[in-house]
Design an enzyme around this catalytic site. Structure first.
Site, PDB file in Angstrom:
ATOM      1  N   ASP A 453      94.565  58.158  91.434  1.00 26.03           N
ATOM      2  CA  ASP A 453      93.145  58.354  91.156  1.00 26.03           C
ATOM      3  C   ASP A 453      92.386  58.075  92.436  1.00 26.03           C
ATOM      4  O   ASP A 453      92.906  57.416  93.321  1.00 26.03           O
ATOM      5  CB  ASP A 453      92.673  57.295  90.133  1.00 26.03           C
ATOM      6  CG  ASP A 453      92.859  57.802  88.728  1.00 26.03           C
ATOM      7  OD1 ASP A 453      93.325  58.934  88.611  1.00 26.03           O
ATOM      8  OD2 ASP A 453      92.531  57.079  87.772  1.00 26.03           O
ATOM      9  N   ASP A 773      93.336  54.904  84.987  1.00 23.99           N
ATOM     10  CA  ASP A 773      92.572  53.796  84.407  1.00 23.99           C
ATOM     11  C   ASP A 773      91.941  54.169  83.079  1.00 23.99           C
ATOM     12  O   ASP A 773      91.689  53.331  82.249  1.00 23.99           O
ATOM     13  CB  ASP A 773      91.493  53.301  85.385  1.00 23.99           C
ATOM     14  CG  ASP A 773      90.596  54.432  85.860  1.00 23.99           C
ATOM     15  OD1 ASP A 773      90.734  55.558  85.342  1.00 23.99           O
ATOM     16  OD2 ASP A 773      89.756  54.196  86.745  1.00 23.99           O
ATOM     17  N   ASP A 777      93.997  59.125  80.704  1.00 20.48           N
ATOM     18  CA  ASP A 777      95.138  59.175  81.627  1.00 20.48           C
ATOM     19  C   ASP A 777      96.448  58.837  80.920  1.00 20.48           C
ATOM     20  O   ASP A 777      97.512  58.945  81.508  1.00 20.48           O
ATOM     21  CB  ASP A 777      94.939  58.175  82.782  1.00 20.48           C
ATOM     22  CG  ASP A 777      93.833  58.622  83.717  1.00 20.48           C
ATOM     23  OD1 ASP A 777      93.669  59.835  83.871  1.00 20.48           O
ATOM     24  OD2 ASP A 777      93.131  57.759  84.266  1.00 20.48           O
TER      25      ASP A 777
END
Length: 1149
Positions: A453, A773, A777
């Site tokens: 990310d 997070d 996801d």
């Protein structure tokens, strides 16, 4: 209500000061929580007079919460229970001893030893008859004959030692796991309102009557009833098996259940059931109904071929890892989870088979030789009184055979893996890696790709507004409030303050002169900070418009990429504020505020101009752009469900650019990754220009590289066919060059990860790590070989889908995980190199010795001692080597790289040649070299000879020095490098040497040893040290020139790959191979039937006993295993189900 002095009390203290019992009992609330939707609503309204009435009966205030008075909290715990599900008792040391005794080779040895013991006490008549062959020859030795029992006893003693060592290892491992679990447990907190303050409370401290603030991404820690909600959607699949998200509103369905996930929206609930009384707790009570039943089920589960459904709790708090272990109950191809375990299992099986064959051949040859020699060549008759003597011989042969097997089978492997993993896990804690699944640690060492990310991992997740565009002007710095027209400023401040989660706030810094603390969503905090920079007070606006007054909220989600809040205007009509990704919101605007603050038409040409002149330049500087807009509804109230019609015709107020600086340590970490042969890809929801700018700052993109930066839409267009299905071939053309995937949805992330893992292009298959997070996801984290969740910013859902939690949300911790992972892999390889050398030599020595001299030069007890050295102690010594930076200077091994490289094979065979030469020289000409009596062809029960003691001693000392050689497996010359850093290694080597001296000098008959002179000792030592010199000779030979060497312990070959479907069964070799003690949480096994029964029980309120009775009836080939390790309130669903319906394909009523 006022006090005598006239001051009014807050509602909660009023409620508590009344004292007395609560207005409803535990059973009332339990029954209420078993109801669903309309039934529940009717019960709440008719019997209790609404949710607020329930709050007053529970003596709590829906706004202020409980007062937090300790006496009151204690009373609530007594009446309604604690928010804990009691853990299952750990296995006792004796149980672990019993488990260790189940080892097949040990059982064979025990039987052999007992037979040997029994026979040694049996003195047959005529046993000393000359005709019975060479029993014992002289009177001195006949006394020794009386001590024939010693060998059997010694074997039993050494078996006991091995068992105790194994049990102790399992016990300490289990203890470590419980420690890890309780650590994860303490980390999970939940937002609770107490005394009007929002606090983060450990889940175990939540009591009935608490007011909980729930938001997107939470895993509910207890049952409750909704008091106020905004666009709340819950995933209840873990309880009901229905994959559709359930909308929760006060009017239709206000019941919230523990263990379910908040997928969208926010709200507040009053807690009505905790711990064993919550719905998840009830399921656990049902499924763990009786220990015996569970045992029966375990047995049945082993005999049936249904794949067991397992739920492995993330920890007591964060609930069952329910989807991760989803098993389809069809026979599907099995995909191993851990690369190393797969290779090890294959290798261990191959070695085991070879050992079994060798030991069988040894026994057969010994018996045949004995029979032929006695009855054919010497033509002795078989006398009845000689039978016991012959049987003693046969037992001795059998023991020799078993000994060969014991030495051949590398039982030390599981131990080495466990020690190495447990040691690494403990150390990784210090490096901010909280490992949830042991094998993830070693898989990480093989990682070839990391999909990371952007926000919070590569950047600091401390966002600030640094640029703004409004009134036709682009401000490169934050303007002063005077620049704004009062109306524009008012709209901007309200648009930010009202249209963001009320849980997002900016608090004063903890230290003087520090930065203000950002609580909640960081993007919203940046906007609130912007309001503060404009000298305005967002808190005042929120007091004026409290959360209860919000008319309708469209919360942010990955599909909308925007958030909107509707409020009623004082003069009638409604106003909706919206904020979100600038290009998306601008597309929905048809007006914009000009310099004067008037709304003027906004055409697509104007939009393109803003995109080119404002948004792209901001994005190219790495800023995230957010557009703030509003819309008035002055006519009749629109239909709020028609979202597409509501979110159009907006008026743009401003566009802001938010900066999220790159973490200073990230560029360095990415350079390390590149050097280590790991490709880092950035997957983000941000604009492609922002993503490209940040990727360049991090060093993911370097000028002059040939790489791709794609947006989600473009990516999908390139990889899907006409039907919209992903084509692996198309994906294979894209992923090798892809470095940045922007504006991506969770599905895109999952598609990319799955595509890279399944791909067979390139010389080696990819092992992919993913960071995440958000709740969305989850699928990608599960699909990845290793999923990293953020400990600080991560939602419960993400943590639950992950393998490792990064407690500091920092990318550099991932690099540390890679280093530890590679270290585990190398430790196992070092151990293998050492163990296989010992195995090869010991087996060949025992085999040839037995065939030529009818007796193994190394006795059973000696073999067991060698086994103990090379298994337990060597695994301790070699598995605890600390990692060095040099581990990051080579490329990853990947999936197909064999465990035993050609260099290792060269070392194994090279050292085996040296050792075999020495041992055979000593066995066959040792007596002449040392001028001592020969120990060959000694009769039964003869005393130990110096000759064979020297053979044994030299053999052990050679192993000891070879252990030092085994510290290096890549052909390095300096085997002593860094040896002082490993205290365990030094102490094990010294300890083994001291023990060996004691065994030789004082071991006597049990160890078949006799004392040696100083000269003999020095010769043994000299030959042992020769191993180190020989090691230098071997490393001088270039591996390339030895073409005949084969590698061993391969991973999956390309042809073995089955193109797996989505729900492919994952078999964890760690779980199969390292069964004992490693999996802490107990696995009660239960049928799918139970799942349906349990759900029916909730819905019909049937009695538990009925369910349990039905549960035990009728065979079923599918089971659901439940594992409350130390499950606690939030232990999500006791019975996991696949995303679609329930396991058996029936729809649950």
């Amino acid at each position: 209500m006022t006090t005598p002095s006239g001051h009014s009390l807050p509602a909660n203290s009023v409620a508590e000061s009344r004292g007395g019992e609560f207005g409803c009992t535990l059973m009332d609330l339990r029954k209420l929580m078993e109801l669903r939707s309309t039934d529940a609503l009717a019960q709440i309204n008719v019997r209790y007079g609404g949710v607020l009435n329930i709050c007053s009966r529970l003596k709590t205030s829906p706004v202020e919460g409980l007062s937090g008075n300790p006496a009151d909290l204690e009373k609530r715990r007594l009446v309604f229970g604690q928010n804990l599900i009691p853990p299952k008792k750990p296995k006792t040391f004796l149980e672990l001893v019993w488990e260790a005794l189940q080892d097949v080779t040990l059982i064979i040895l025990e039987i052999a030893a007992i037979i040997s013991l029994v026979l040694s006490f049996y003195r047959p008549p005529g046993g000393d008859n000359e005709l019975c062959g060479q029993a014992v020859s002289n009177p001195e030795e006949s006394e020794e004959g009386e001590t024939g029992w010693i060998e059997g006893a010694a074997i039993l003693a050494s078996v006991i030692i091995v068992v105790l060592v194994t049990a102790f290892n399992d016990w300490s491992k289990e203890k470590q796991f419980r420690g890890l679990q309780s650590r994860i447990e303490q980390e999970q907190k939940f937002s609770i309102i107490r005394n009007g303050q929002l606090i983060q409370l450990p889940v175990a401290e939540i009591v009935v009557g608490d007011i909980a603030q729930i938001k997107y991404g939470d895993l509910l820690p207890a049952d409750g009833i909704l008091i106020q909600g905004n666009d709340l959607k819950i995933d209840e699949s873990s309880l009901t098996g229905e994959s559709d998200h359930v909308k929760k509103t006060l009017e239709k369905d206000p019941m919230l259940l523990s263990g379910t996930h908040v997928m969208e929206g926010s709200g507040r609930m009053v807690v009505t059931a905790v711990g064993v009384n919550s719905q998840t707790g009830i399921i656990f009570t049902l499924l763990g109904a009786s220990e015996e039943e569970e045992e029966e089920k375990k047995k049945k589960a082993k005999t049936q071929d249904g794949v067991a459904l397992e739920i492995q709790p993330l920890n007591s708090q964060e609930g069952a890892d329910n989807e991760e272990k989803e098993k389809k109950v069809t026979k599907v191809p099995k995909k191993e989870k851990s690369v190393l375990q797969g290779k090890l299992t294959r290798l261990a099986v191959q070695i085991g088979k070879a050992g079994l064959i060798m030991s069988a051949i040894t026994v057969v040859i010994l018996i045949v030789y004995f029979v032929v020699d006695n009855f054919v060549i010497q033509r002795r008759p078989w006398l009845p009184e000689c039978t016991p003597v012959y049987i003693q011989y046969f037992v001795k042969f059998f023991i020799i055979g078993v000994t060969v097997l014991v030495v051949a089978v590398p039982e030390g492997l599981p131990l080495a893996v466990t020690i190495s993993l447990a040691y690494s896990v403990k150390k990784m804690m210090k490096d901010n890696n909280l490992v949830r699944h042991l094998d993830a640690c070693e898989t990480m060492g093989n990682a070839t790709a990391i999909c990371s990310d952007k926000t919070g991992t590569l950047t600091m997740n401390r966002m600030t507004v640094v640029q703004a565009y409004f009134g036709d002007t682009h401000y490169r710095q934050i303007p002063s409030p005077d620049v704004f027209q009062p109306r524009v400023l008012d709209l901007l401040v309200n648009g930010i303050s009202i249209n963001s989660a009320y849980t997002s706030k900016i608090l004063p810094p903890e230290k003087e002169g520090g930065l203000p603390r950002q609580v909640g969503n960081k993007t919203e905090c940046a906007l609130l900070g912007f309001v503060t920079d404009l000298k305005q007070d967002y808190q005042a606006v929120r007091h004026e418009v409290p959360e209860e007054k919000l008319y309708k909220v469209y919360t942010f989600n990955s599909v909308r990429k925007s958030m909107s809040t509707v409020i009623e205007k004082p003069g009638g009509g409604f106003r909706m504020f919206s904020k979100g990704a600038s290009e998306i919101i601008l597309r929905k605007c048809n007006r914009i505020l000009d310099k004067e603050g008037k709304a003027v038409p906004f055409k697509s040409v104007d939009r393109d101009t803003i995109v080119h002149t404002v948004i792209e330049p901001m994005a190219c500087e790495g800023l995230r752009t957010i557009c703030i807009a509003y819309r008035d509804f002055d006519d009749a109230e629109p239909i709020w469900e028609n979202e597409n019609e509501i979110l159009t015709e907006l008026t743009c107020i401003a566009v802001v650019g938010i900066e999220d600086p790159v973490r200073p340590e990230v560029p360095d970490a990415i350079v390390k990754c590149k050097r280590a042969g790991i490709t880092v890809r950035m997957v983000t929801g941000d604009n492609v220009n922002t993503a490209r700018a940040i990727a360049t700052k991090c060093g993911i993109l370097t000028p002059g590289d040939d790489f791709l930066c794609l947006e989600g839409k473009e990516f999908n267009r390139l990889i899907r066919d006409e039907k919209g299905e992903v084509e692996q071939e198309k994906l294979d053309k894209i992923w090798p060059k892809l470095r940045v995937l922007a504006r991506s949805s969770p599905t895109d992330k999952h598609t990319l990860v799955k595509g890279i893992i399944d791909s067979t292009v390139g010389e080696q298959r990819q092992v992919v790590a993913v960071t995440g997070d958000g709740t969305n996801d989850g699928p990608a984290l599960k699909k990845a070989d290793v999923g990293f969740a953020m400990g600080i910013a991560g939602t419960d859902v993400a943590k639950e889908a992950s393998d490792i939690i990064l407690t500091d949300d920092n990318f550099t911790s991932i690099v540390k995980a890679v280093m530890w992972g590679r270290n585990v892999y190398d430790s196992i390889s070092k151990f293998l190199q050492f163990q296989l050398t010992v195995n090869v030599v010991a087996v060949i020595v025992a085999f040839t010795g037995a065939c030529i001299t009818q007796d193994s030069p190394l006795k059973a007890v000696q073999m067991l001692w060698v086994n103990l050295i090379m298994d337990t102690f060597a695994s301790l010594a070699l598995a605890t080597e600390p990692p060095t930076d040099s581990l990051l200077k080579r490329r990853p091994y990947g999936r197909n790289k064999p465990l035993i490289s050609r260099t290792m094979m060269k070392n194994i065979l090279g050292h085996a040649v040296y050792q075999l030469t020495v041992v055979f020289l000593l066995v066959f000409v040792g007596e002449r070299l040392f001028d001592i009596d020969s120990g060959r062809k000694a009769p039964l029960h003869s005393p130990p000879s110096q000759h064979y003691t020297i053979v044994f001693n030299t053999f052990v000392l050679m192993q000891l020095f070879n252990e030092i050689n085994s510290r290096k497996i890549h052909g390095e010359r300096n085997v002593f490098a860094g040896i002082y850093r490993n205290i365990i290694f030094c102490s094990v080597v010294l300890g083994t040497f001291v023990a060996q001296v004691f065994i030789v000098e004082f071991g006597g008959k049990p160890f078949s040893c006799t004392k040696l002179s100083l000269t003999q000792w020095l010769w043994c030592l000299f030959i042992g040290i020769g191993e180190l010199l020989w090691g230098q000779v071997i490393s001088a030979i270039p591996t390339q020139s030895l073409k005949f060497l084969k590698e061993a312990g391969h991973g999956t070959i390309k042809d073995d790959l089955t193109h797996d479907g989505e729900g492919m069964d994952e078999i964890d070799f760690a779980e199969m191979e390292l069964r004992r003690g490693q999996i802490l949480w107990f696995r009660g096994l239960n049928r799918i039937q139970t799942q349906i029964e349990v759900i029916n029980t909730f819905q019909t309120g049937a009695t538990f006993k009925g369910v349990i009775k039905r549960q035990t009836m009728g065979p079923s080939s599918s089971y659901a295993a439940v594992a409350p390790g130390k499950p606690s309130p939030t232990t999500s669903a006791a019975v996991s189900s696949p995303p679609m319906g329930n396991q058996s394909g029936q729809s649950v009523p």
